[in-house]
Design a protein around this motif. Structure first.
Motif, PDB file in Angstrom:
ATOM      1  N   GLU A 199      15.774  51.087 109.360  1.00  0.00           N
ATOM      2  CA  GLU A 199      15.656  49.916 110.237  1.00  0.00           C
ATOM      3  C   GLU A 199      15.897  50.285 111.694  1.00  0.00           C
ATOM      4  N   HIS A 200      16.905  51.113 111.978  1.00  0.00           N
ATOM      5  CA  HIS A 200      17.156  51.525 113.355  1.00  0.00           C
ATOM      6  C   HIS A 200      15.929  52.194 113.961  1.00  0.00           C
ATOM      7  N   THR A 201      15.268  53.033 113.167  1.00  0.00           N
ATOM      8  CA  THR A 201      14.096  53.751 113.667  1.00  0.00           C
ATOM      9  C   THR A 201      12.958  52.799 114.004  1.00  0.00           C
TER      10      THR A 201
ATOM     11  N   ALA B 101      24.526  52.501 116.445  1.00  0.00           N
ATOM     12  CA  ALA B 101      24.555  52.460 114.973  1.00  0.00           C
ATOM     13  C   ALA B 101      25.966  52.125 114.534  1.00  0.00           C
TER      14      ALA B 101
ATOM     15  N   ILE C  61      22.905  56.227 119.103  1.00  0.00           N
ATOM     16  CA  ILE C  61      21.855  56.913 118.341  1.00  0.00           C
ATOM     17  C   ILE C  61      21.139  57.887 119.279  1.00  0.00           C
TER      18      ILE C  61
ATOM     19  N   VAL D 115      21.094  52.775 122.163  1.00  0.00           N
ATOM     20  CA  VAL D 115      20.864  52.145 120.866  1.00  0.00           C
ATOM     21  C   VAL D 115      22.049  52.528 119.989  1.00  0.00           C
TER      22      VAL D 115
ATOM     23  N   SER E 256      13.012  49.480 114.452  1.00  0.00           N
ATOM     24  CA  SER E 256      13.319  48.474 115.479  1.00  0.00           C
ATOM     25  C   SER E 256      13.389  49.096 116.869  1.00  0.00           C
ATOM     26  N   ALA E 257      13.951  50.316 116.981  1.00  0.00           N
ATOM     27  CA  ALA E 257      14.025  50.972 118.290  1.00  0.00           C
ATOM     28  C   ALA E 257      12.624  51.322 118.799  1.00  0.00           C
TER      29      ALA E 257
ATOM     30  N   SER F 153      19.634  50.431 107.162  1.00  0.00           N
ATOM     31  CA  SER F 153      20.281  51.534 107.868  1.00  0.00           C
ATOM     32  C   SER F 153      19.344  52.194 108.889  1.00  0.00           C
ATOM     33  N   PHE F 154      19.253  53.528 108.871  1.00  0.00           N
ATOM     34  CA  PHE F 154      18.490  54.225 109.906  1.00  0.00           C
ATOM     35  C   PHE F 154      16.984  54.079 109.733  1.00  0.00           C
TER      36      PHE F 154
END
Length: 311
Positions: free
Chosen positions: A217-219, A279, A178, A277, A221-222, A214-215
């Motif tokens: 959650e990625h955003t 994906a 990512i 990170v 959590s990161a 998806s992103f």
């Protein structure tokens, strides 16, 4: 056989046609029986049964010769066509049962195309199953899963994490890094690697997904791992839209590395400092798929994933 006799009500079977054609080609009961690997009296009885079914004599028999009647000569061509058509039908059914024929409806999120995984996997499948009809359409992830659940879609290319409907499973086929998408006017756009913690005050643009998906959650959590909760701003339908929104200064975004193939004026892609990170891109399908051809694609996806991500 009495001329003009009404046809028998007995059922015509494929063996009758095979026995008749062998006899018509050999014009000798002994040779035909040997070719068919049956006893000669049995063959004679089967030919008589066929003539009863047809309702007319197909052979002129004497002690010295066997000849076709006019009815027999005409029946030969039709019998051959019938057997050939039957063999074709059996072959088609068997091939369909092995997943070599049929139709598959495939959905994919737009970012799947940027990775090359979508085109590579579908291209390999087309090479292996050239007569399978593929219907491919770009579709947002949640509608894909709804249509998989309803049986309207057979295969979906999705971006987990996402809750899967009961009976739907997924196989990861790719993990990619990512990256950050920044406006070129951003104070950190000149750095090759940007600490995520340095974006504490920025607005983050995410795809149009619920929390935890998806992103989105990625955003979250990161950013939490970097020590802050992101200020979430506008959402985009897809990553191309998000890239354009970043370019005009509406915020920053976390995007898949493969999005770098899309170059938008005013946009800079930058690596995130620290540990990568990742994906996931995955293929979703029904666990108990009734369609052989859809099962074949799911098996192809699992094999491709195993080859790309060996243990």
């Amino acid at each position: 056989m009495v001329p003009g006799r009404r046809p028998s009500s007995a059922m015509l079977e494929l063996r009758h046609l095979r026995y008749f054609l062998a006899t018509a080609e050999e014009l000798n009961y002994g040779r035909a029986a040997e070719r068919l690997r049956i006893a000669q009296p049995g063959l004679s009885q089967q030919i008589r049964n066929l003539e009863e079914i047809v309702g007319t004599q197909l052979f002129d028999r004497t002690r010295r010769s066997v000849k076709l009647t006019l009815a027999g000569e005409l029946f030969v061509e039709e019998a051959r066509k019938a057997l050939q058509q039957t063999e074709t039908a059996l072959l088609v059914a068997r091939r369909a049962g092995r997943g070599e024929l049929g139709r598959i409806a495939i959905g994919y999120v737009g970012s799947a195309a940027y990775t090359g995984a979508l085109t590579t996997m579908i291209g390999q499948f087309r090479t292996a199953y050239p007569e399978v009809e593929l219907h491919i359409s770009e579709m947002e992830m949640l509608p894909q899963l709804d249509q998989l659940d309803q049986g309207k879609l057979d295969i979906g290319f999705i971006r987990p994490p996402v809750p899967l409907p009961l009976g739907i499973v997924s196989t990861p086929i790719l993990f990619e890094e990512i990256m950050l998408a920044l406006p070129e006017s951003h104070a950190l756009a000149g750095q090759e690697r940007v600490p995520l913690s340095a974006l504490n005050g920025d607005i983050f643009i995410t795809p149009r997904h619920p929390a935890g998906v998806s992103f989105h959650e990625h955003t979250t959590s990161a950013c939490r791992a970097a020590g802050f909760f992101p200020r979430l701003g506008p959402q985009g339908r897809d990553f191309v839209t998000i890239a354009s929104m970043v370019a005009v200064g509406l915020g920053v975004a976390l995007v898949p590395q493969s999005l770098q193939s899309i170059q938008v004026p005013g946009l800079r892609y930058r690596a995130i400092a620290g540990s990568p990170v990742l994906a996931e891109l995955a293929v979703a399908y029904r666990r108990n798929e009734p369609s052989p051809v859809a099962r074949a694609f799911a098996a192809h996806a699992r094999r491709s994933a195993s080859a790309a991500n060996p243990v």
